[in-house]
Design an enzyme around this catalytic site. Structure first.
Site, PDB file in Angstrom:
ATOM      1  CB  CYS A  85       7.906  -5.307   8.537  1.00  0.00           C
ATOM      2  SG  CYS A  85       9.358  -4.574   9.336  1.00  0.00           S
ATOM      3  CB  CYS A 101       3.277   7.143   3.361  1.00  0.00           C
ATOM      4  SG  CYS A 101       3.918   5.984   4.567  1.00  0.00           S
ATOM      5  CB  CYS A 158       7.413  -2.643  15.991  1.00  0.00           C
ATOM      6  SG  CYS A 158       9.033  -2.277  15.297  1.00  0.00           S
ATOM      7  CB  CYS A 169       0.458   6.203  11.340  1.00  0.00           C
ATOM      8  SG  CYS A 169       1.610   7.241  10.555  1.00  0.00           S
ATOM      9  CD  GLU A 186      -2.826  -1.145   2.407  1.00  0.00           C
ATOM     10  OE1 GLU A 186      -2.709  -0.263   3.270  1.00  0.00           O
ATOM     11  OE2 GLU A 186      -3.710  -2.010   2.428  1.00  0.00           O
ATOM     12  CB  CYS A 195       3.863  -2.052  13.845  1.00  0.00           C
ATOM     13  SG  CYS A 195       3.858  -1.928  12.051  1.00  0.00           S
TER      14      CYS A 195
HETATM   15  S1  SF4 Z   1       7.018  -0.185  12.870  1.00  0.00           S
HETATM   16 FE1  SF4 Z   1       6.167  -1.916  11.660  1.00  0.00          FE
HETATM   17  S2  SF4 Z   1       6.933  -1.613   9.572  1.00  0.00           S
HETATM   18 FE2  SF4 Z   1       8.197  -0.318  10.932  1.00  0.00          FE
HETATM   19  S3  SF4 Z   1       9.958  -1.605  11.465  1.00  0.00           S
HETATM   20 FE3  SF4 Z   1       8.446  -1.948  13.096  1.00  0.00          FE
HETATM   21  S4  SF4 Z   1       7.244  -3.747  12.389  1.00  0.00           S
HETATM   22 FE4  SF4 Z   1       8.394  -2.971  10.617  1.00  0.00          FE
END
Ligand code: SF4
Length: 380
Positions: free
Chosen positions: A125, A118, A129, A354, A103, A132
């Protein structure tokens, strides 16, 4: 892997010209027996005009256009969905080579004078995190340079008018979508070079920002290779809490991250600031002691702080703080001589805010399956 410089002899498939840097494009034209200056003409057609049809490139001779049609192509990601929010935010869901979706989001500001795109750097990923939703999808692969710059290309073609009118559809780019850009360095840097190149998108280095969760050795390499703006996903000012939120902190702790920021700034020619991103999560990192820790940590670093109220997603286990709490946190920082802005949530109605960029990831890490399983166990 970096994209290889193509040659007509060595490549049975047509070469995709979209992600080629200036040097790669020049090498391509030399390899097919043409002059180097054709590279600039081709880049302008692709990136200024959004053109993917050689037949329409009328300043190239007919034999050259026919040769290009045999040997090359301009192929961007497929647009699966395009949505516009009530607040003017636009989102594209794009299909990339292996059928995964990523996206990209265009956010207007300043009465439309600034339009920030963005951009994603990976399918999913690998960093997980805890706050996220992209991280919960697991990881499939790095995007190629063509797939990264292809997001800018799609947005510019879609929004128009053309760059030559002086009214750029995309004025700023933030590498802040899906993925950790510094873990896809060999494709992200060439794509950012195209963003800066006058024959590409001609953006100033202050208007192209790379956001990282703190891959310290690559921050040092970035400072040697390309002079773009740097944002750090910090989210906590002590190691214990940051490791909980950003597991990469175990490998590169806060002290070594801040030291890397100082080294990065020392390589920038102008008076640059680091952007510090701090996602405010209710009762986790939004209290006065957290503001005080943050202010102390950043006392010596030339930076601006961007406070981002957490965007809830199902089963995250976290909550969004109230507007008043966000403002209190901002005031605590202000009292300690730090200015901070609170990011307004944009594109909520099209899931473009976000932390809401999720795409469709064929998760080779199996993290998504484990996450779903853990949700089901919790619910039992
Ligand atoms: S915030 Fe999300 S996209 Fe960014 S590094 Fe951490 S897990 Fe990956």
């Amino acid at each position: 892997m970096p994209e290889q410089t193509p040659t007509a002899e060595s490549t049975p498939q047509r070469q995709n010209l979209l992600g080629m840097s200036r040097e790669q494009m020049e090498a391509f034209f030399l390899a097919i027996g043409e002059k180097k200056f054709r590279a600039s003409q081709m880049m302008k057609w692709i990136h200024h005009e959004g053109c993917d049809d050689f037949a329409a490139m009328t300043n190239l001779s007919k034999p050259l256009r026919e040769k290009l049609a045999r040997l090359a192509e301009v192929r961007g990601p497929g647009v699966v969905y395009e949505g516009a929010s009530n607040d003017g935010t636009r989102k594209w869901v794009l299909e990339v080579e292996d059928g995964s979706y990523v996206e990209t989001v265009l956010i207007p500001a300043d009465n439309g004078k600034r339009r920030t795109l963005c951009v994603s750097s990976q399918v999913g990923c690998s960093l997980d995190c805890s706050f996220c939703s992209t991280g919960k999808q697991g990881f499939q692969r790095n995007l190629t340079a063509a797939e990264i710059i292809g997001q800018v290309w799609v947005a510019q073609r879609s929004v128009g008018p053309r760059r030559d009118s002086g009214n750029r559809p995309v004025t700023n780019v933030v590498m802040m979508g899906m993925g950790e850009p510094l873990l896809n360095y060999d494709n992200v840097v060439p794509a950012m070079k195209l963003m800066l190149d006058d024959n590409g998108y001609g953006l100033s280095k202050r208007r192209v920002t790379l956001s990282t969760s703190g891959v310290v050795p690559m921050i040092d390499k970035l400072g040697d290779d390309i002079d773009v703006s740097l944002a750090i996903s910090l989210h906590a000012a002590n190691d214990e809490l940051r490791t909980e939120l950003v597991p990469l902190n175990r490998k590169y702790n806060i002290r070594c991250l801040i030291d890397a920021c100082h080294r990065y700034l020392s390589k920038c020619a102008d008076n640059r600031l680091i952007t510090i991103e701090y996602t405010l999560i209710k009762d986790v990192n939004d209290q006065q002691q957290h503001a005080e820790e943050l202010a102390t940590l950043l006392d010596e670093l030339p930076c601006k702080i961007n406070l981002i109220p957490f965007n809830p997603f199902p089963h995250s286990g976290y909550e969004k703080p109230s507007r008043n709490q966000c403002m209190r946190f901002q005031q605590w920082l202000y009292d300690l001589k730090h200015t901070a802005t609170i990011r307004t949530t944009r594109g909520d109605d099209i899931d473009a805010a976000c932390g809401q960029l999720v795409g469709q990831v064929k998760d080779r890490t199996k993290r998504h399956a484990r996450y779903i399983q853990s949700i089901q166990i919790d619910a039992d």
